[in-house]
Design a protein around this motif. Structure first.
Motif: not given
Lengths: 393, 279
Positions: A28-31, A38, A56-59, B81, B83, B111-112, B137, B140, B143, B155-156, B158
């Motif tokens: 999951y490539p964001i914070t 990256e 992917v969309e989550s960890e 995140h 929720r 997404a999440i 995103y 962050t 991405q 960035t993910t 490219q």
């Protein structure tokens, strides 16, 4: 050896993953994430690494994809941090019981709440009992080396367990450090091609992740714990071989000026480097102080630890996580238990500090030393641990 | 407690200041970002709709848009995140008298947290969900998101995004939302009117608002924020009640804006009371 270059630790970690020639990175490539994935996405995109990069969309999905990839017999890497690990938690436990040799870097950061993104070890301790091999890397070079080490150990046919490399978020992940790269032939010599013991293949069907009824569940768990305990010999052999190639010899418990020291600091992670300077300064002031750094967290190196502290009168255990309502920080709780029944019983003081990235300088550790010396004379249960530098206490 | 606005012009008080935690200003949003415009539109609608602000709560997830809840000078909840909708569901069911607004971004909601959106809509929970969709995103580092257009650079991704993005109004309609609209942050009057309508009707209302992210989307896709606004002006078509299947975000062929769904269905609480509390 390869070139020694200055590079952000996250980027050098990604370069090590590239050298390990992974087949897939699912993340999951964001914070809460670092530049590690990256940069891996760049390496894949630019053709430097022939691998699948799956954003992917989550960890939870990240570790699930890793499980699938690894079960299919491919080499897989991911990385996360704090809340990401918390969300990933369910699958973190499952991949260990499924004996899938996934390598993960955890950039250690605090768990919410309050919402935070900074460095401590609360996320590490939340998965203490997840069944992974867990090692701490204290600087950029160690991170680089341990990525290659990680795959070598995890994929050993007698181990076949996931391995997590703990590195301090920001303090390591976002700083530039000199890192000595390996040569390609050194990597090839050190890290063999992954040969899974079991993998999902239609020609030879196996079932993974099946129900474990009560009549077999305990046996399955023991069969998971035993190889983790026994992995220590593989781990030490892999460190020896790494040392023979690089000249850097790692140990389960690292020590610094501990032989004759009356008082020992016990640390995990990058604080070790800071405290080594504290030890030098206190020694100059005539104090008998040393340092013991726990590198291998699981399986815990009981004998090496007891040996490292056997001459000490006082242990100052530095924790960077809380066990709410418990007897101090998780490291102190563990080490008190490790020392129980030993002939030489050192006085143990425990300080919880540096939560959510609060700075800990040499001066702070000197204050802790002074406070510990005041405390060792009369320890009561209520004083088993202390929060360092907290206002309003 | 909501403070009264000070209308003395000489003191240069913004008419929405009483709804903002001014001690938290300056905000984190970049120059050229659209979130602030959408946020102020939401605040204006909250006032003009006449809803009781003492009984209003805003819930946000994580991300740039997710900061909204923290800036609002009303009861608000900045959740983990993805929720926001489950937290908001609990709020609404725990205290059905509350007006519940979810203010969050595309990454967080779709997404999440995507699973929660479809179930919130399916159960028709009485809340207003405002999604600022900046196609990436943002907070962050740019991405790829579940809303990033095909071939867009992030960035993910490219070399360009290989995956198709969600059509959010289509998903909302298919999941059972009773009110669905889409605007851009340039169409501020229409947007404010729609938010006002959503706040005063019952059921699960969803409003998508397209907004530029010059820092992370625009920079990588050669689109300055003013150019994004030109796209919003020149490449959009207002077509109320459009077929939800034609609402994909593709500025080459034109993006359809408007009110697409406005239908009545019993809410979650009404269904629950009828089924489980009837005897």
């Amino acid at each position: 050896m390869g070139n020694r270059i200055g590079l952000e630790v996250s980027l050098s970690a990604a370069e090590a993953v590239k050298m390990a020639n992974v087949d897939c990175i699912a993340a999951y490539p964001i914070t809460p994430q670092t530049h590690i994935v990256e940069h891996l996405s760049e390496l894949v995109n630019d053709g430097h690494l022939d691998a699948e990069f799956i954003p992917v969309e989550s960890e939870h999905s990240a570790m699930s994809v890793c499980a699938g990839v690894s079960a299919a017999g491919a080499r897989v890497f991911t990385c996360t941090s704090s809340q990401g690990l918390a969300l990933m938690n369910e699958i973190v436990h499952i991949v260990a019981s499924m004996r899938l040799p996934i390598v993960t870097i955890l950039a250690n950061r605090s768990l919410s709440g309050p919402l935070s993104i900074w460095n401590d070890h609360t996320d590490v301790m939340s998965i203490r009992d997840c069944g992974w091999i867990q090692v701490f890397a204290n600087n950029g070079q160690e991170v680089f080396d341990h990525v290659l080490f990680g795959f070598k150990v995890a994929e050993n046919e007698n181990v076949m367990l996931p391995l997590m490399i703990h590195i301090d978020g920001f303090i390591l992940t976002h700083v530039i450090e000199p890192v000595e790269f390996w040569e390609k032939d050194q990597v090839e010599k050190y890290l063999p091609v992954f040969k899974p013991v079991h993998s999902l293949h239609p020609d030879k069907p196996v079932t993974m992740g099946a129900f474990g009824m009560p009549f077999i569940f305990s046996e399955a768990k023991v069969a998971q714990d035993e190889p983790l305990i026994q992995s220590k010999s593989v781990i030490t052999a892999a460190w020896k071989e790494l040392g023979d190639i690089t000249g850097r010899y790692y140990k389960p418990v690292e020590t610094y000026r501990n032989d004759d020291a009356e008082t020992l600091f016990i640390t995990q992670g990058s604080y070790g480097d800071t405290v080594s300077l504290v030890v030098d300064e206190l020694r100059e002031e005539g104090k008998s102080v040393g340092l013991v750094m726990d590198r291998l967290w699981r399986p815990f190196p009981f004998n090496e630890f007891r040996d490292a502290v056997k001459n000490a009168d006082n242990l100052i255990i530095i924790d960077r996580a809380i066990s709410y309502g418990g007897q101090g920080g998780p490291l102190a709780i563990e080490l008190r238990s490790v020392m129980y029944g030993e002939k030489n019983q050192p006085a143990i003081t425990n300080f919880i500090c540096g939560l959510a990235g609060r700075d800990m300088t040499i001066k702070d550790f000197k204050n802790i030393y002074q406070r510990a010396m005041e405390k060792v004379k009369g320890i009561t249960l209520e004083e088993d641990y202390e929060y360092y530098g907290v206002r309003g206490k | 407690m909501v403070a009264k606005a000070d209308s003395t012009p000489s003191e240069q008080v913004h008419p929405l200041d009483h709804l903002i935690r001014t001690d938290r200003i300056p905000h984190i949003w970049c120059t050229g970002c659209g979130i602030g415009t959408v946020f102020s539109s939401c605040l204006k609608a909250m006032i003009s709709s006449g809803i009781d602000l003492e009984k209003t709560c805003m819930v946000s997830g994580i991300g740039c848009t997710g900061r909204g809840a923290g800036y609002l000078n009303l009861d608000s909840f900045h959740t983990t995140h993805g929720r926001a909708i489950p937290f908001a569901t609990g709020l609404k069911l725990g205290n059905p008298n509350l007006n519940v607004i979810v203010f969050s971004g595309d990454g967080d909601l779709f997404a999440i947290g995507g699973n929660h959106f479809i179930h919130g809509a399916r159960r028709n929970i009485d809340m207003t969900v405002i999604c600022v969709n900046n196609l990436i995103y943002g907070m962050t580092g740019g991405q790829v998101a579940a809303t990033t257009p095909v071939n867009a650079k992030t960035t993910t991704t490219q070399s360009g995004n290989p995956d198709a993005p969600f059509n959010l109004p289509l998903m909302a309609w298919a999941s059972g939302a009773t009110y669905v609209a889409r605007w851009t942050m340039l169409h501020i009057r229409e947007l404010t009117a729609c938010i006002e309508k959503a706040l005063t009707r019952s059921g699960f209302s969803f409003i998508e608002v397209l907004a530029p992210c010059p820092t992370n989307y625009g920079r990588r896709n050669r689109e300055k924020s003013l150019e994004t606004l030109r796209l919003y002006r020149d490449k959009t078509i207002i077509k109320n009640n459009a077929d939800p299947s034609e609402l994909d975000v593709d500025f080459q062929k034109g993006v359809i804006l408007g009110e697409f769904v406005d239908r009545e269905r019993p809410t979650c609480i009404e269904n629950y009371d009828r089924t489980c509390r009837a005897f």
